[in-house]
Design an enzyme around this catalytic site. Structure first.
Site, PDB file in Angstrom:
ATOM      1  N   GLU A 248      83.615  52.043  15.470  1.00 32.16           N
ATOM      2  CA  GLU A 248      84.147  51.083  16.434  1.00 32.16           C
ATOM      3  C   GLU A 248      84.425  51.737  17.788  1.00 32.16           C
ATOM      4  OE1 GLU A 248      84.134  48.010  16.054  1.00 32.16           O
ATOM      5  OE2 GLU A 248      84.168  47.593  13.907  1.00 32.16           O
ATOM      6  N   ARG A 252      82.244  50.535  21.112  1.00 36.11           N
ATOM      7  CA  ARG A 252      83.047  49.817  22.104  1.00 36.11           C
ATOM      8  C   ARG A 252      83.447  50.708  23.279  1.00 36.11           C
ATOM      9  NH1 ARG A 252      86.606  45.248  18.895  1.00 36.11           N
ATOM     10  NH2 ARG A 252      85.540  45.381  16.884  1.00 36.11           N
ATOM     11  N   ASP A 381      74.230  45.589   8.338  1.00 38.48           N
ATOM     12  CA  ASP A 381      73.485  44.838   9.344  1.00 38.48           C
ATOM     13  C   ASP A 381      72.887  45.694  10.459  1.00 38.48           C
ATOM     14  OD1 ASP A 381      76.070  45.426  10.134  1.00 38.48           O
ATOM     15  OD2 ASP A 381      76.495  43.471  11.011  1.00 38.48           O
ATOM     16  N   GLU A 516      76.986  36.918  17.519  1.00 42.36           N
ATOM     17  CA  GLU A 516      75.628  37.137  17.015  1.00 42.36           C
ATOM     18  C   GLU A 516      74.672  35.982  17.310  1.00 42.36           C
ATOM     19  OE1 GLU A 516      78.271  39.958  15.322  1.00 42.36           O
ATOM     20  OE2 GLU A 516      78.365  37.767  15.170  1.00 42.36           O
TER      21      GLU A 516
END
Length: 617
Positions: A248, A252, A381, A516
């Protein structure tokens, strides 16, 4: 002092005639007795007369209803909404959109929101528990048995009636509203809690602010960008005794700083990127070179989660774009070497199924764990996304990455692709030890965009065909919900005779403002120029404004997309709403292909654009 009680009848005594009573019960009995005394023919004639009177008055009534303005309708329907079940204290209703742009009408004329109010066409709003509630709902519950085309027709409000400028301004308005809430109540903190007008901390590093930097630059919000830049320059420090998640913080923070450096040329952002990048490197100090999930950026130590020695496959294989770029900019190979080693090991591991990977990998021995479970949703994913994007980033020279990606897409087609009943929506399910599950996360809706990106860069044309089918499925996940917003997870019906294609379990009905679907809409419109994708994005933005916008500033995740009357807000605005969702909507509505050209940039999985490396001789 209370007023004397009032009786609803009087009683009079008449000499020689008993008591006369005009009470309600007596009157009802008297009328019924008289009606029973009529003959059957008399009663039939009276009923026929009343029926004919009703028929005669019907056209006038319907014409009156047709003549009601939108404002009158909403006024008549306004009522105080109350939850059916007891709710948490912070679960307040959300308000309607407050768009300041001019709304394009048919023809050449325009009408402002204020002019609409003067004409009685303003949206109906009421106040409930201190929040503003919109009672004019654009979306309707998808009725059982409706076809896909009919569903689309019912929900399409159409961005084609809006000018490009007004669409872009609507996104700017949404960003300004979200940013104002963050600035007022969460400045310098990780995430806004808009309902309680407070904040929450994850890493304590101003996550929302950093995630939104390049969005503000792309949207041209110079004032907001400058005040955020000042905070980064003067307040942001990574010398903190705090554990951060490697994945993360990479996508980010590191990604956001690198992207902003490339867009602005401001070396302050590159210096900050070098600082955080070097502090994340202890995560790779493991026996297997598969990184730990958590790093203390102040102490320089790393560790797995307390409950396991595993890392998530998606997390260890979705940090490559950022660390590779950091090596290119600093001319220090340690960053690229570390993430390349991860890809090399995953490439050769046993336990795959036709290119599909399990969800977990052990940091001690470097082997897949919990084998036999395959998904394109959470925990796997972005592995597939980064296979393609690393190949594009590096100038399409790393054949191993391309081969793994193409093989994985074939594995999806062979093992995970199915169609729903009754309307035949193409979806990507999951496989658990040979057992297929028709479960699809909203996260999987990154796939249409990734497939389209691959086709744009020369991969087989049937990738684009599949992208178009999955894109419609992802949009159906929105419009078949009563709020027009997708749940986190859906299950598709596959049995013949099913009434509707999509079911949603109670625990899966939340919406986190995820990007998404609008991400994929951006890619689809950029490559096809089919305006229906803009229309779909416009509908989604309107529903975000209607059901998640907080009047005092910010947007909130909601718990229930199936109940437009009580969405049960969660009081949290994820940083990716500003970093990804609104950015992709802005790019979707832009007709300028040079605005973050997809031949010059590749987006990381947090929507931070990084440059495609120039070719070298």
């Amino acid at each position: 002092m209370h007023p004397p009680s009032r009786k609803d009848y009087i009683s009079i005594s008449l000499a020689g005639q008993g008591t006369y009573n005009n009470g309600k019960q007596w009157r009802r009995q008297s009328c019924w007795r008289k009606w029973k005394q009529l003959s059957r023919l008399q009663r039939s004639l009276i009923l026929l007369f009343l029926f004919m009177c009703g028929i005669a008055s019907y056209p006038a009534v319907t014409e009156h209803l047709r003549g009601l303005t939108d404002g009158e309708r909403s006024t008549e329907s306004n009522s105080v909404l109350r939850p059916i079940f007891p709710q948490k204290k912070l679960s307040n209703k959300r308000g309607p959109p407050i768009l300041q742009n001019r709304l394009q009408k048919k023809g050449n004329g325009t009408v402002t929101v204020e002019e609409k109010k003067e004409k009685g066409e303003a949206e109906g709003v009421i106040s409930w528990r201190g929040a503003v509630v919109d009672t004019d709902k654009d979306t309707e519950e998808a009725k059982d048995g409706e076809s896909k085309d009919h569903l689309l027709a019912n929900h399409k409000s159409g961005s084609s009636n809006q000018s490009e400028a007004s669409l872009l301004e609507a996104v700017k308005d949404a960003f300004r509203h979200a940013w104002q809430g963050y600035k007022d109540f969460a400045w310098g903190h990780d995430e806004l809690r808009p309902l309680s007008k407070s904040y929450s901390e994850w890493f304590g590093l101003g996550l929302t602010l950093i995630d939104a930097l390049d969005t503000m630059w792309i949207l041209g919000l110079k004032e907001e960008f400058e005040e955020a830049r000042t905070w980064v320059a003067t307040e942001l420090t990574f010398n903190k005794n705090v554990d951060v998640n490697l994945f993360e913080s990479t996508i980010r923070i590191l990604g956001g700083l690198l992207s902003t450096y490339h867009l602005t040329g401001d070396t302050m952002f590159l210096d900050k990127a070098k600082d955080i990048g070097s502090r994340l490197m202890p995560a790779f100090n493991t026996p297997s070179k598969i990184p730990y999930s958590d790093v203390n950026i102040g102490k320089g130590t790393a560790h797995p989660p307390r409950w396991t020695s595993d890392s998530t496959v998606a997390e260890v294989t979705s940090i490559q774009l950022e660390f590779r770029e950091l090596s290119r900019l600093t001319q220090d190979p340690q960053y690229q070497d570390a993430v390349a080693e991860v890809m090399k090991q995953v490439h050769k591991l046993d336990g795959k199924l036709d290119g599909l990977v399990p969800m977990f990998i052990n940091t001690n021995n470097g082997q897949f764990t919990h084998q036999g479970i395959f998904t394109l949703g959470a925990r796997a994913d972005s592995y597939y996304e980064y296979l393609l994007k690393q190949w594009i980033q590096g100038g399409k020279k790393e054949d191993q990455l391309l081969e793994d990606y193409v093989q994985a897409i074939e594995g999806v087609k062979k093992n995970l692709l199915q169609k729903s009943s009754p309307n035949g929506l193409t979806f990507v399910g999951e496989l658990s030890h040979g057992q297929f599950s028709p479960k699809m996360d909203h996260l999987v809706c990154f796939l249409p965009g990734t497939l389209a990106l691959g086709a744009h860069h020369g991969l087989p044309a049937d990738h684009m065909d599949l992208a178009k089918q999955l894109m419609e499925t992802c949009y159906q996940m929105y419009i078949q919900m009563e709020t027009g917003l997708s749940p986190e997870i859906v299950h598709f019906n596959m049995h013949e005779g099913s009434i509707r294609d999509i079911d949603v379990k109670l625990a899966d009905r939340h919406n986190l403002l995820r990007p998404e679907t609008v991400e994929s809409l951006f890619y689809m419109y950029r490559f096809t120029k089919d305006h229906k994708y803009q229309d779909w994005g416009w509908n989604i933005l309107q529903n975000f404004n209607k059901y998640t916008k907080v009047s005092s500033g910010g947007y909130t995740s909601i718990n229930n997309v199936r109940d437009p009357d009580y969405t049960s807000p969660r009081d949290k605005m994820e940083s990716f709403f500003l970093g990804e969702t609104l950015k992709y909507l802005y790019l979707l509505f832009s007709d300028d292909p040079s605005l973050i050209s997809l031949d010059e940039y590749v987006f990381n999985t947090e929507a931070h654009p990084l440059p495609i490396w120039p070719s070298t001789a």
